[in-house]
Design a protein around this motif. Structure first.
Motif, PDB file in Angstrom:
ATOM      1  N   ALA A  11       0.868  -1.179   0.000  1.00 16.57           N
ATOM      2  CA  ALA A  11       0.000   0.000   0.000  1.00 16.57           C
ATOM      3  C   ALA A  11       0.898   1.220   0.000  1.00 16.57           C
ATOM      4  CB  ALA A  11      -0.906  -0.007   1.226  1.00 16.57           C
ATOM      5  N   PRO A 187     -10.138   5.530   0.085  1.00 19.09           N
ATOM      6  CA  PRO A 187      -9.246   4.796   0.985  1.00 19.09           C
ATOM      7  C   PRO A 187      -9.686   4.927   2.439  1.00 19.09           C
ATOM      8  CG  PRO A 187      -8.036   6.412  -0.340  1.00 19.09           C
ATOM      9  CD  PRO A 187      -9.489   6.663  -0.552  1.00 19.09           C
TER      10      PRO A 187
ATOM     11  N   ALA B 163      -8.832  -1.996   2.882  1.00 19.53           N
ATOM     12  CA  ALA B 163      -8.234  -0.886   2.145  1.00 19.53           C
ATOM     13  C   ALA B 163      -9.156   0.326   2.046  1.00 19.53           C
ATOM     14  CB  ALA B 163      -7.833  -1.353   0.758  1.00 19.53           C
TER      15      ALA B 163
END
Lengths: 319, 260
Positions: A11, A187, B163
């Motif tokens: 990420a 996100p 996420a």
């Protein structure tokens, strides 16, 4: 020695901790090969960390489509590597996406699937914790390749230098009729605290916290310990804390070095998500609360007295 | 719009759950069996889609004869009919074989547009069966939905994962799995419960769905449980009562464990 593929979880240009744990486990089984699936330029940023944890090879599968479709780009890349490299095993993090990638891969390649392993030995036998930690089992696959999802936090990452040879792998073009398109993404708010499933220390509050405002007590203790904040289902259902922080049967499974439970009774549904924590500390005013059955250190008392004192004492020792 | 809902009967999480000593499979007799809670939400979502678009809702379940109770519960909520794959040969099937059986059962139904499942069962927790069924059907998967929209041609969901929240779209036919945030399932009405008794349930064997007995079950499973046992009871830790120095005492304990 046969290869062991590790799907890299990344990420924002960084390797997530679980990947290093998977590379460590992979070394027991064979030669670890990291598989990076992402947009162009992703692997370059990750290569140093992967090499430092023993990746002898890094398969670089980069394409704009990697982020535009759900799950299937990773499955396609891994499936093609399974047929070309014939690995002994494919290790994938037991995250939401990881479990689905592993499931599809196992079906497509005719491999056995071992889910939520908490340990893995050199013969590919995986240890599992079932029914909220009440049961243990070990299992293995009878197929040429084993697909394993490994619970984050269950294997301790150990550095070991690897060759880190980069090998380009193709991301097969996605078929829009058989794949789902990701058209938008919001996100998760990355606060200053570590991510729940990656944190070494988790401090959780339950119904006993009493209100959303009171969760500040939990957060202060968490910040003093550099911990992630968690919540029981009772606390989430009462609106004290947002659902993405729920630990338990229907929330996240965590396995930190230290788990601090404040005002949590310890119903089986909660224990399911935290029972594999290495050390458990519980504070509850009910001496009969089931959380004390699994706590290494239990404090019968008022969390609003104990937690602030605990926070102060930790801060004092730091300075 | 023809919608299939996948349901599973599981041991109630409130009862003691264990594996059998003989072959390490789930000891179904030892615990109360219920329709897995997440499946009620899957049924609810299917009923909402049917109410908006018209069509039929078919329940598909794999499990022993007793799973009939879970199927009746789904029918009493309002599903129209059910397919129950029940066969001794299925005993001990693992997640991959379960997905194969479910996909084959869906294949016996005509023109299915949408399959809805729960995201993860409370007993197996593999969290992979919906994705595997999609793989076997060759369909797009839209999983972990907290919101679902369909116009009968395509489907769009809000997918909540570690996420963040993603918007995911695909054309039908497709498979969707739902999380516990998707809706609040309706309670079966008395009328619904009575009507469910007359709704058609076709019980199919492994052969009926086009699989052979040696493709499923414990003996041919691609994974084998080597051993299983109740977890050793955790050694009783220390339990003390706060006399005013509780916070300091905890830090001393943590310090002894080198955790602070």
């Amino acid at each position: 020695m046969s290869e062991v593929l590790v799907l890299v979880d990344h990420a924002a240009g960084e390797v997530r901790k679980v990947t290093l744990e998977l590379l460590t486990a992979a070394r027991r089984l064979g030669e670890p090969a990291a598989v990076v699936v992402g947009e162009s330029g992703t692997a370059g940023k990750l290569a140093d960390s992967l090499t430092a944890y023993g990746a002898s090879k890094i398969y670089v599968a980069e394409s704009a489509e990697a982020g535009q479709y759900l799950i299937t780009p990773q499955v396609d890349v891994l499936a093609s590597l399974v047929s070309s490299a014939q690995p002994a095993a494919v290790l994938v993090p037991a995250s939401i996406d990881g479990k689905e990638i592993a499931g599809r891969l196992a079906v497509r390649t005719g491999s056995g699937l071992l889910s939520e392993a908490v340990d893995l030995d050199a013969e590919g036998v995986a240890a599992h914790s079932l029914f909220g930690g009440a049961y243990q089992a070990s299992a293995k696959a009878t197929t040429a390749t084993t697909v394993v999802t490994v619970l984050p936090g269950s294997v301790e990452a150990e550095a070991a230098s690897g060759a880190g040879e980069q090998v380009t792998a193709e991301v097969p073009a996605q078929d829009a009729g058989r794949a789902a398109t990701v058209t938008g993404h919001q996100p998760a708010e990355a606060g200053d605290r570590p991510e729940l499933t990656e944190a070494g220390v988790v401090v959780s509050g339950g119904r006993g916290v009493g209100s959303a405002e009171n969760f500040a007590v939990i957060e202060k203790l968490a910040d003093s310990l550099g911990a992630a904040v968690g919540a029981s289902r009772a606390a989430v259902d009462s609106g004290y804390y947002p659902p993405q922080f729920q630990v338990g049967q229907t929330g996240k499974t965590v396995s930190p070095q230290l788990y601090v439970a404040l005002g949590i009774s310890g119903a089986i549904q909660h224990r399911a998500g935290m029972q594999t924590s290495k050390t458990i500390v519980a504070v509850n005013k009910d001496p009969e609360a089931p959380i004390f059955d699994i706590a290494d250190y239990g404090m019968v008392g008022d969390l609003f007295k104990v937690a602030p004192q605990l926070t102060d004492e930790v801060e004092k020792r730091k300075s | 719009m023809n919608i299939v809902v996948l349901v599973k009967q599981v041991p109630d999480t409130w009862s003691e759950r264990k594996l059998s000593d003989a072959d390490h499979t789930l000891d179904r007799a030892s615990a109360d069996a219920v329709l897995d809670e997440i499946n009620e939400r899957a049924v609810e979502e299917a009923l909402l889609a049917k109410e908006a678009q018209g069509g039929e809702v078919t329940v598909v379940c794999m499990g022993p004869e007793r799973a009939n109770e879970a199927i009746r519960k789904a029918l009493s909520m309002g599903a129209d009919s059910a397919v129950h794959v029940s066969d001794e040969a299925l005993h001990g099937s693992d997640a991959v074989q379960t997905a194969r059986t479910l996909a084959a059962a869906i294949g016996t139904l005509e023109s299915v547009d949408l399959v809805i499942a729960g995201n993860e069962s409370t007993d197996g927790r593999a969290g992979a069966v919906p994705a595997m069924v999609a793989e076997l059907l060759g369909w797009p998967q839209l999983t972990y939905a907290r919101k679902l929209d369909t116009d009968g041609q395509s489907v769009s969901i809000e997918r909540e994962s570690d996420a963040g929240v993603a918007t995911v779209e695909a054309n039908l036919p497709a498979l969707v799995s739902v999380t516990e945030k998707i809706n609040e399932p309706r309670y079966p009405s008395f009328k619904g419960i009575m009507a469910a008794k007359k709704k058609p349930v076709s019980t199919l064997s492994v052969a009926d769905v086009g699989l052979s007995a040696d493709e499923v079950g414990l003996g041919s499973a691609p994974t084998q449980v080597v051993s299983s046992a109740p977890a050793p009871p955790k050694e009783a830790g220390v339990k003390v009562t706060d006399e005013g120095e509780g916070g300091v005492q905890i830090v001393e304990f943590l310090s002894g464990q080198k955790l602070v």
